[in-house]
Design an enzyme around this catalytic site. Structure first.
Site, PDB file in Angstrom:
ATOM      1  N   LYS A  99       0.853  -1.194   0.000  1.00  0.00           N
ATOM      2  CA  LYS A  99       0.000   0.000   0.000  1.00  0.00           C
ATOM      3  C   LYS A  99       0.888   1.242   0.000  1.00  0.00           C
ATOM      4  CE  LYS A  99      -4.356   1.203   2.276  1.00  0.00           C
ATOM      5  NZ  LYS A  99      -5.142   0.980   3.496  1.00  0.00           N
TER       6      LYS A  99
HETATM    7  O1  G3P Z   1      -7.709   1.972   5.679  1.00  0.00           O
HETATM    8  C1  G3P Z   1      -8.132   3.122   5.067  1.00  0.00           C
HETATM    9  C2  G3P Z   1      -9.466   3.660   5.510  1.00  0.00           C
HETATM   10  O2  G3P Z   1     -10.424   2.652   5.465  1.00  0.00           O
HETATM   11  C3  G3P Z   1      -9.449   4.453   6.771  1.00  0.00           C
HETATM   12  O3  G3P Z   1     -10.736   4.760   7.239  1.00  0.00           O
HETATM   13  O4  G3P Z   1     -12.268   5.533   9.018  1.00  0.00           O
HETATM   14  O5  G3P Z   1      -9.795   6.010   9.211  1.00  0.00           O
HETATM   15  O6  G3P Z   1     -11.204   7.202   7.538  1.00  0.00           O
HETATM   16  P1  G3P Z   1     -10.999   5.931   8.299  1.00  0.00           P
END
Ligand code: G3P
Length: 214
Positions: free
Chosen positions: A83
């Site tokens: 990633k």
């Molecule tokens: O892993 C990436 C993403 O899903 C992060 O989500 O909730 O931290 O904005 P969030």
């Protein structure tokens, strides 16, 4: 649509795997730091547990560092996907990973233009962050539709991996808009099963079944 969990929590991963509904895992530095374990060890354990892709994010933000870390991560197991953040250095690294046959997931995507550049660099997955766009008053879901249309216009094979999913409506909408995969926190995954009419209906069937002679 492929269903991924956005977690490094082994118990959560096992629960969804046991249901037969797990297609892959995504992690990020915040998720890994919450796990409180050695990065490469936790990725190794997850990759052995899960049949599908397991995204592990580089920590460096310069090209050389990303290549070094990405190569190391990719060697942990065949299903590890490297990633990489959506920056100039990041997409340069994606190009190199693509040349070397290493799968990539380009993260922190907030615009269709960024997604187009990631596809041109050869990304295996693009991760648009819906919830974080909604948080600042933008339309995260519209971004999924834009990327779908753009990729279909040119036949890009980069998979759209909808991320930063906050609730079941996000999940339903990204499926309707043609995302290839959706990555969910375990809490949102569990919510997908819930409907009050299911509970009421099941209760009635359980009551009525008491008078059935099997
Ligand atoms: O892993 C990436 C993403 O899903 C992060 O989500 O909730 O931290 O904005 P969030």
């Amino acid at each position: 649509m492929n269903l991924f969990l956005d977690t490094a929590n082994i118990e959560e991963i096992k629960k969804v795997k046991d249901l037969g509904l797990l297609d892959g895992i995504t992690t990020n530095p915040s998720i890994i730091s919450k796990a409180g374990r050695k990065f490469t060890e936790v990725i190794k354990e997850i990759a052995a547990l899960v049949d599908g892709p397991v995204s592990a994010e580089v920590i460096s933000s310069n090209y050389d560092g990303m290549i070094k870390e990405g190569v190391e991560l990719s060697q942990i197991a065949e299903n590890v996907v490297v990633k990489v953040p959506l920056t100039m250095e990041g997409l340069k690294a994606v190009n190199e990973f693509t040349n070397r046959g290493i799968s990539t997931n380009v993260t922190l995507c907030f615009s269709a233009n960024q997604a187009l550049l990631a596809a041109k660099a050869g990304a295996s997955f693009i991760s648009p962050f819906l919830g974080r766009l909604d948080d600042i008053g933008h339309d995260g879901l519209e971004l999924i539709s834009e990327i779908r249309a753009m990729y279909d216009n040119y036949g890009y094979e980069t998979q759209i991996l909808a991320a930063s999913i906050r609730h079941p409506i996000h999940f339903k909408e990204v499926a309707l808009r043609g995302a290839d995969c959706s990555t969910l926190p375990y809490s949102v995954f569990a919510q997908l099963f819930q409907h009050p009419l299911t509970d009421i209906g099941l209760q009635k069937f359980i009551e009525d079944s008491k008078s059935i002679n099997w």
